[in-house]
Structures are given as structure tokens and as C-alpha cells.
Write a protein that holds these residues in place. Sequence first.
Motif, PDB file in Angstrom:
ATOM      1  N   UNK A 133       5.127 -12.372  -1.529  1.00  0.00           N
ATOM      2  CA  UNK A 133       3.906 -13.191  -1.403  1.00  0.00           C
ATOM      3  C   UNK A 133       2.744 -12.385  -0.836  1.00  0.00           C
ATOM      4  N   UNK A 134       3.023 -11.175  -0.387  1.00  0.00           N
ATOM      5  CA  UNK A 134       1.975 -10.388   0.272  1.00  0.00           C
ATOM      6  C   UNK A 134       1.432  -9.388  -0.751  1.00  0.00           C
ATOM      7  N   UNK A 135       0.488  -9.874  -1.526  1.00  0.00           N
ATOM      8  CA  UNK A 135      -0.038  -9.104  -2.656  1.00  0.00           C
ATOM      9  C   UNK A 135      -1.535  -8.877  -2.521  1.00  0.00           C
ATOM     10  N   UNK A 136      -1.946  -7.625  -2.750  1.00  0.00           N
ATOM     11  CA  UNK A 136      -1.137  -6.466  -3.148  1.00  0.00           C
ATOM     12  C   UNK A 136      -0.691  -5.607  -1.963  1.00  0.00           C
ATOM     13  N   UNK A 137      -0.673  -6.136  -0.745  1.00  0.00           N
ATOM     14  CA  UNK A 137      -0.450  -5.294   0.445  1.00  0.00           C
ATOM     15  C   UNK A 137       1.023  -5.002   0.735  1.00  0.00           C
ATOM     16  N   UNK A 138       1.944  -5.481  -0.114  1.00  0.00           N
ATOM     17  CA  UNK A 138       3.368  -5.307   0.177  1.00  0.00           C
ATOM     18  C   UNK A 138       3.768  -3.841   0.371  1.00  0.00           C
ATOM     19  N   UNK A 139       3.130  -2.943  -0.387  1.00  0.00           N
ATOM     20  CA  UNK A 139       3.480  -1.506  -0.265  1.00  0.00           C
ATOM     21  C   UNK A 139       3.121  -1.013   1.130  1.00  0.00           C
ATOM     22  N   UNK A 140       1.912  -1.378   1.562  1.00  0.00           N
ATOM     23  CA  UNK A 140       1.437  -0.961   2.895  1.00  0.00           C
ATOM     24  C   UNK A 140       2.394  -1.441   3.979  1.00  0.00           C
ATOM     25  N   UNK A 141       2.900  -2.663   3.802  1.00  0.00           N
ATOM     26  CA  UNK A 141       3.732  -3.235   4.864  1.00  0.00           C
ATOM     27  C   UNK A 141       5.116  -2.579   4.929  1.00  0.00           C
ATOM     28  N   UNK A 175       2.704 -20.072  -7.625  1.00  0.00           N
ATOM     29  CA  UNK A 175       2.991 -20.354  -6.217  1.00  0.00           C
ATOM     30  C   UNK A 175       2.890 -19.068  -5.374  1.00  0.00           C
ATOM     31  N   UNK A 176       2.094 -18.122  -5.872  1.00  0.00           N
ATOM     32  CA  UNK A 176       1.727 -16.894  -5.134  1.00  0.00           C
ATOM     33  C   UNK A 176       2.848 -15.880  -4.988  1.00  0.00           C
ATOM     34  N   UNK A 177       3.888 -15.999  -5.800  1.00  0.00           N
ATOM     35  CA  UNK A 177       5.018 -15.067  -5.697  1.00  0.00           C
ATOM     36  C   UNK A 177       4.989 -14.097  -6.873  1.00  0.00           C
ATOM     37  N   UNK A 178       4.980 -12.801  -6.560  1.00  0.00           N
ATOM     38  CA  UNK A 178       5.116 -11.788  -7.602  1.00  0.00           C
ATOM     39  C   UNK A 178       6.598 -11.447  -7.745  1.00  0.00           C
ATOM     40  N   UNK A 179       7.097 -11.590  -8.963  1.00  0.00           N
ATOM     41  CA  UNK A 179       8.539 -11.438  -9.204  1.00  0.00           C
ATOM     42  C   UNK A 179       8.695 -10.412 -10.305  1.00  0.00           C
ATOM     43  N   UNK A 180       8.781  -9.149  -9.929  1.00  0.00           N
ATOM     44  CA  UNK A 180       8.548  -8.088 -10.902  1.00  0.00           C
ATOM     45  C   UNK A 180       9.442  -6.876 -10.633  1.00  0.00           C
ATOM     46  N   UNK A 181      10.587  -7.044 -10.037  1.00  0.00           N
ATOM     47  CA  UNK A 181      11.506  -5.937  -9.662  1.00  0.00           C
ATOM     48  C   UNK A 181      10.787  -4.847  -8.887  1.00  0.00           C
ATOM     49  N   UNK A 182       9.734  -5.194  -8.183  1.00  0.00           N
ATOM     50  CA  UNK A 182       8.854  -4.135  -7.667  1.00  0.00           C
ATOM     51  C   UNK A 182       9.192  -3.648  -6.256  1.00  0.00           C
TER      52      UNK A 182
END
Length: 215
Positions: A133-141, A175-182
Motif C-alpha cells: 500500500x506504500x506506493x511508490x515509496x515501498x523501495x525506500x522503506x 483499494x490502493x494495493x499494488x499486487x505485482x510480485x514486486x
Amino acid sequence: MAFEKFESLSEAEQNSTMQRYYKLQSKIYDATRWSFLFGRNQIIREIPLDPQGSWNILEVGCGTGYNLINLAKRFPNAKLTGLDVSTDMVELSKKNTLAFGERVNVLEQPYTLGDTAWNGQLDLVLFSYSLTMINPQWKDLILQAKADLKPGGYVAVTDFHDSRNLWFKKHMANNHVRMDSHLTPLLIQEFTPVVNLVKLAYLGVWEYMVFVGRK
Ligand SMILES: C[S@@+](CC[C@H](N)C(=O)[O-])C[C@H]1O[C@@H](n2cnc3c(N)ncnc32)[C@H](O)[C@@H]1O
């Protein structure tokens, strides 16, 4: 599947999207999420820390406190901090963890790249259904968690992984969820995997992941 809409969100926009979304969702969260947020109990069991240790543990996106309660029970001597950007979720989380007193501290704040509050001091960082749900900051986190862990500390992640059903991915994106094997590729790149599972939900309507990695 177009996830471009997530790429343009600033941190402030991502936070306020969560504030709005969880205003209502917080009211029905615990009554509904048991039926689809799979992996939350398993991830706590998979954490390879001595249950009696005095660990310093952070959960990013602690929601209603479901995992903080399970962590506090499994690690009775640990100090736990939960962060969340939703005022409504923080309120619930504080209420739900009251029984653990000062051992559990819940803060209304985002987890941010460059924050030096925990620099190299944590034994465990848990992300449970927050990173997608933390897009696009998931990488940073993920990188921030690495910086905040002690050498030999663990990151634990359970979350949605992917789905063959485009309608489902679209529904989740709404619903704000990125579901992309990422998530898994970056986790494997940054941590030494201890547990790395992809599991089927509802016979394959979607997949979820359970990952524990060592710094
Ligand atoms: C699906 S809930 C997961 C809650 C809990 N971890 C669980 O497993 O039940 C996602 C939570 O992440 C929080 N969140 C979203 N973005 C965040 C951010 N940037 N920093 C901290 N929390 C965030 C949301 O407010 C929400 O409470």
C-alpha cells in the motif's frame, strides 16, 4: 496491469490517501481482515529470534495492533514500536495494546527514508500488509529498514504477492494495493533469505508472500 497511478504519489499524498481510506475501513478492519490477510500468524512464528530476548522491534503500518499483540505475546521481554499514518488506526492500535503498558508504543507517523531515529538499533522490522500500500515509496522503506537494523537483525514481510486474475488485481489497485510480485526481488537483493514462501489463497485466486531476511 497499469500501476502507473501509484508511481506519481508523493509521500504526503500517499499518507493522506491512507488517512481517508482507513477512516471507514478501521471500523470494519478486524471483523473482515481475518478472512484475507493470510500469513500474519505464520510470519510471527517464523521470526528466528529467541522468544526470551530483550529485542527492539518496529512494525511499520501497525493498523489495529493485531501483530503488535502477537509480537508482545511471543516476545514477552521485547520493546515494541508501531507506526501508522492513519489517525483512526493509531487510536485502535493504542487501545488494543493497552494491556502491555509501556512495552508497546504506537506513534502516528510515516516511516521515511533518511529518518535517523532507529539507525542500526533494531533487531526486527515487520511489514505486514503495509508495503503493497506504500506506493511508490515501498523501495525506500525496505532500504530504510536495512539501515535501521543491527547487523544480523531481521526484516519480516508478509503481504499480497500476485494474481493471475486481472479483475482481482484491478479490484486491489482500486483499494490502493499494488499486487505485482514486486517486493520479493528487492528483499532478496538486500537481505539473506531465511524464509521465502509464496502461498496460494483460496486455491489460487491470489498469492501471498511470507519472507524473513537477515541483514
Ligand atoms: C492493510 S493495513 C495492515 C495493518 C497491520 N499491519 C496488519 O497486518 O493487520 C496497512 C496499514 O499501513 C498503514 N500505512 C500505510 N502507509 C503507511 C506509511 N507510509 N507509514 C506507516 N503506515 C502506513 C495504513 O494506515 C494501514 O493501517
